[in-house]
Design an enzyme around this catalytic site. Structure first.
Site, PDB file in Angstrom:
ATOM      1  N   SER A 145      29.874  20.959  21.111  1.00 44.81           N
ATOM      2  CA  SER A 145      29.182  22.178  21.771  1.00 44.81           C
ATOM      3  C   SER A 145      29.619  22.407  23.056  1.00 44.81           C
ATOM      4  O   SER A 145      30.949  22.382  23.189  1.00 44.81           O
ATOM      5  CB  SER A 145      27.437  21.892  21.977  1.00 44.81           C
ATOM      6  OG  SER A 145      27.050  23.231  22.192  1.00 44.81           O
ATOM      7  N   ASP A 147      27.551  28.795  12.069  1.00 44.34           N
ATOM      8  CA  ASP A 147      26.896  28.286  13.366  1.00 44.34           C
ATOM      9  C   ASP A 147      26.520  29.498  13.984  1.00 44.34           C
ATOM     10  O   ASP A 147      27.028  30.647  14.413  1.00 44.34           O
ATOM     11  CB  ASP A 147      27.944  27.777  14.252  1.00 44.34           C
ATOM     12  CG  ASP A 147      27.432  27.098  15.496  1.00 44.34           C
ATOM     13  OD1 ASP A 147      26.294  27.547  16.178  1.00 44.34           O
ATOM     14  OD2 ASP A 147      28.307  26.052  15.972  1.00 44.34           O
ATOM     15  N   HIS A 182      24.899  24.785  13.810  1.00 46.84           N
ATOM     16  CA  HIS A 182      25.529  23.999  14.946  1.00 46.84           C
ATOM     17  C   HIS A 182      25.534  22.635  14.954  1.00 46.84           C
ATOM     18  O   HIS A 182      26.485  21.964  15.359  1.00 46.84           O
ATOM     19  CB  HIS A 182      24.932  24.576  16.384  1.00 46.84           C
ATOM     20  CG  HIS A 182      25.494  24.076  17.666  1.00 46.84           C
ATOM     21  ND1 HIS A 182      26.877  24.566  17.580  1.00 46.84           N
ATOM     22  CD2 HIS A 182      25.186  23.632  18.818  1.00 46.84           C
ATOM     23  CE1 HIS A 182      27.250  24.255  18.972  1.00 46.84           C
ATOM     24  NE2 HIS A 182      26.342  23.471  19.437  1.00 46.84           N
TER      25      HIS A 182
END
Length: 726
Positions: free
Chosen positions: A596, A671, A703
């Site tokens: 991320s 995602d 995600h």
């Protein structure tokens, strides 16, 4: 003779090493099935815990098949109050409707012997003293389970969502449909503003359970992101609403439903365009709603009160502005003994602290102060008129409990002062369930008498679940940030059976973004289990919390404002410089990995310092902040229109040609947080630039990889380093 002496020395060395070799051979090695949360043996490898719930000021132990009372004076567990067999018999349940365990048993009434249970079909109040079910309420509508349910103990009414619409079932079992136009574009009773500012739900009962405040989010004007569902004969379009930075965002309003009149009104907050409504709170008498309102630039926050009956705006109680951003994360909390006063949490002095205010908006007192942050307000002890908090006053890496007296702001420690603690306060504030771990303590559960400081009873000291395994060495220390002044905390994991005479490859694990940290004084210094797996394979793992991460004050966090990736990378390279100074680290074999924001940092570090990093694995990486969502992205970067230089500088597209090492990019194919456009656009830029990253996707995943897919993911990450860094 000389030859004989050599043989003798060789024999002595072998004899000396024999016990060590024997010990090493007896120690077990970890697998990802042991270490990863999706693994088949993971639950046996985490420190033992005990589950408890408060029944007023009494602690109840929840177990698989029984609930029992904990004696506050001795810490001893008494005889079962009831068993799972008992409650099933008393409620007349059988077959598919049985209550299977008691881990989620609740005790909503301090003065009644009632336990709240849910079997997936109905919620029930069972009186274990009279041995009967005294109340039940269906948890299904048209055969479907409630979603986003919110039950109130006082009225016994529940609010829930079904088929995109909001419903209430009252305590007598009457079903009421509050909305009829709910859809994917018009959302009721759910979390809004993409879960920012502490929002994690969409309904809020008044204390007496007679009125329900709820969110209504109109996102019809928000652009769809074209996700694809591949699990059909022909893949189908499965879009999600995604407001990107600088683009049109949704509009939120707040409704209030009155259980007695059956009517709904909406708060008169004005035009909701480019505004955020958060941290909803009720006055103790249920007549007033308080809400924090933030402009889209997120630099002007106002606490406003509303009439809960008419929806009329009453007054602005408090206002806070900033040249950068204001970030309200906590609703106000009223004093249980004085309905005219409440506690506000604010970073107005640069650190998150508590302020005592009255309902006219006057700040009466700053209750906590210092270069540390209040991490949580657990509740109140009305007897001593104090508030119980969790803070990192002792050390930025720690979390400890304190009692703060409202009258004079005096503060007293409640726990043992070591490690990382978290807890729950009893309903009356007399006792604290304190759970902590330390670098060498897997987990301890204590019962603390708040008003008899510092009396504590140990309920559980978990044994080391890794006993018998070859465990690496975990340590923590500091390096100076790129400003030459600020201390940054790191964690280092050395290879299993570490030999200081060897030179090992090293992997930097990085996150680096706001509202997170990696290094704390919990078990193994907060080390992620994957780090142990890598240490077992012969890697040094290094983790640093750079400026921009949490719990170090506003200036520390805001150092990255409008230039994400710059200060963070400078600080990370200070850590890498220290890492390279160690004689056991091979400077020619340095890798980096993150997910991320950490994926963004991984690629940033690789393209800005290609001479240092040989291998990287970037998971779910942000590539260009113009493709990230409005609330988070604009807080830290502004809009692409207002901060074009910052967006251009932080974008990784222009740096695709600078990639020299081996880079694997991994993403969830669906995602909804960092949408696939990021990865795909970077791959396109790499094609144009002639650089050669590798790419792997997880179909159907978002995600973060869920379940056993996480095991597969971490094996893939590991193999990439094994293939190209070892």
């Amino acid at each position: 003779m000389k030859h004989k002496r050599h043989i003798q020395w060789a024999v002595l060395i072998l004899l000396a090493l024999a016990p060590m070799t024997s010990v090493m051979s007896q120690e077990k090695e970890f697998t990802l099935e042991d270490l990863n949360y999706g693994g088949t043996n993971y639950r046996n490898m985490i420190p033992r815990n005990m589950y408890t719930e408060w029944w007023g000021d009494r602690m109840v132990r929840q177990d698989l098949d029984h609930c029992s009372l904990i004696d506050a004076a001795s810490g001893a567990e008494g005889e079962p109050l009831f068993t799972v067999t008992d409650v099933n018999r008393w409620a007349g349940l059988s077959d598919s409707t049985l209550v299977r365990h008691l881990y989620y048993a609740e005790f909503p009434y301090p003065d009644s012997t009632l336990v709240l249970l849910n079997n997936g079909y109905e919620r029930m109040l069972i009186d274990w003293q009279s041995k009967r079910c005294v109340w039940r309420q269906s948890t299904r509508i048209d055969g479907h389970a409630e979603s986003d349910e919110d039950w109130n103990a006082q009225s016994r009414a529940v609010a829930f969502v079904s088929g995109d619409n909001l419903y209430v079932t009252d305590g007598e079992g009457h079903l009421r449909q509050l909305t009829t136009d709910g859809s994917r574009e018009l959302v009721y009773g759910k979390s809004v503003h993409r879960n920012e500012w502490g929002i994690d739900k969409g309904t809020y009962w008044s204390p007496d359970g007679q009125r329900l405040a709820f969110y209504r989010m109109d996102q019809s004007m928000v652009t769809d992101y074209p996700q694809v569902d591949i699990y059909h004969r022909i893949a189908t379009h499965q879009p999600n609403k995604y407001p990107m930075a600088g683009e049109t965002s949704h509009k939120v309003t707040v409704g209030v439903y009155d259980l007695q009149t059956g009517k709904t009104i909406y708060l008169d907050a004005g035009d909701p365009t480019d505004r955020y409504f958060t941290n909803i709170a009720w006055s103790p008498d249920g007549s007033t709603i308080y809400m924090q309102e933030l402009n889209r630039a997120q630099n002007d926050c106002r606490l406003v009160s509303y009439d809960a009956v008419t929806g009329a705006r009453r007054s602005e109680i408090y206002r806070e502005t900033s040249e950068k951003y204001v970030e309200p994360l906590h609703p106000i909390v009223f004093l249980p003994w004085d309905a005219t006063k409440f506690i506000l949490q604010s970073q107005r002095d640069g650190w998150n602290h508590l302020y005592l205010m009255d309902t006219r908006g006057k700040i009466l007192k700053q209750l906590t102060k210092g270069e540390w942050v209040v991490q949580e307000l657990l509740g109140f002890n009305p007897t001593s008129k104090s508030v119980v908090i969790l803070s990192n006053e002792r050390d930025p890496r720690q979390s400890n409990h304190y009692e703060v007296f409202v009258s004079n702001a005096n503060r007293y420690p409640l726990d043992n002062g070591i490690g990382c603690h978290h807890g729950t306060l009893s309903r009356g504030g007399k006792y604290l369930r304190d759970v902590y771990s330390a670098p060498d303590v897997p987990r301890c559960v204590n019962l603390i008498a708040v008003d008899k400081r510092p009396v504590s009873k140990n309920l559980l000291t978990a044994p080391n679940p890794w006993k018998g395994y070859a465990v690496p060495e975990y340590s923590s220390g500091t390096v100076k940030a790129a400003d030459g002044v600020t201390d940054l905390y790191y964690r280092m994991v050395k290879p299993t059976h570490f030999d200081p005479s060897k030179r090992y490859p090293a992997v930097v694990y990085v996150y680096g973004g706001p509202h997170a940290h990696n290094v704390d004084a919990s078990w193994h210094w907060g080390s992620r289990s994957w780090e142990t797996y890598m240490a077992q394979k012969g890697y040094v793992v290094f983790v640093l919390d750079n400026r921009g991460s949490e719990n170090r004050g506003l200036a520390f966090e805001q150092a990255t404002w409008h230039q994400l990736g710059t200060v963070e990378t400078e600080d990370q390279m200070c850590g890498v410089k220290y890492l390279l100074s160690l004689p056991f680290v091979d400077s020619s074999r340095i890798g980096v990995h993150g997910w991320s924001f950490g994926g963004f940092m991984t690629i940033t570090m690789m393209v800005r310092h290609p001479e240092v990093f040989k291998v990287g694995v970037a998971g779910g990486p942000v590539i260009d902040w113009k493709w990230y969502e409005v609330m988070y992205g604009e807080r830290y970067m502004g809009t692409p229109q207002s901060n074009p230089e910052g967006y251009a500088q932080s974008s990784l597209l222009k740096d695709a040609g600078k990639l020299k090492g081996r880079l694997q990019i991994i993403t969830g194919y669906n995602d909804e947080t960092v949408v696939p456009q990021h990865c795909l656009s970077f791959l396109d830029a790499c094609i144009d630039a002639g650089s050669q990253p590798d790419f792997f996707v997880y179909p159907g995943e978002q995600h973060n990889m869920r379940g056993h897919s996480s095991v597969h993911l971490h094996e893939r990450i590991t193999r990439y380093f094994e293939d190209y860094l070892k």
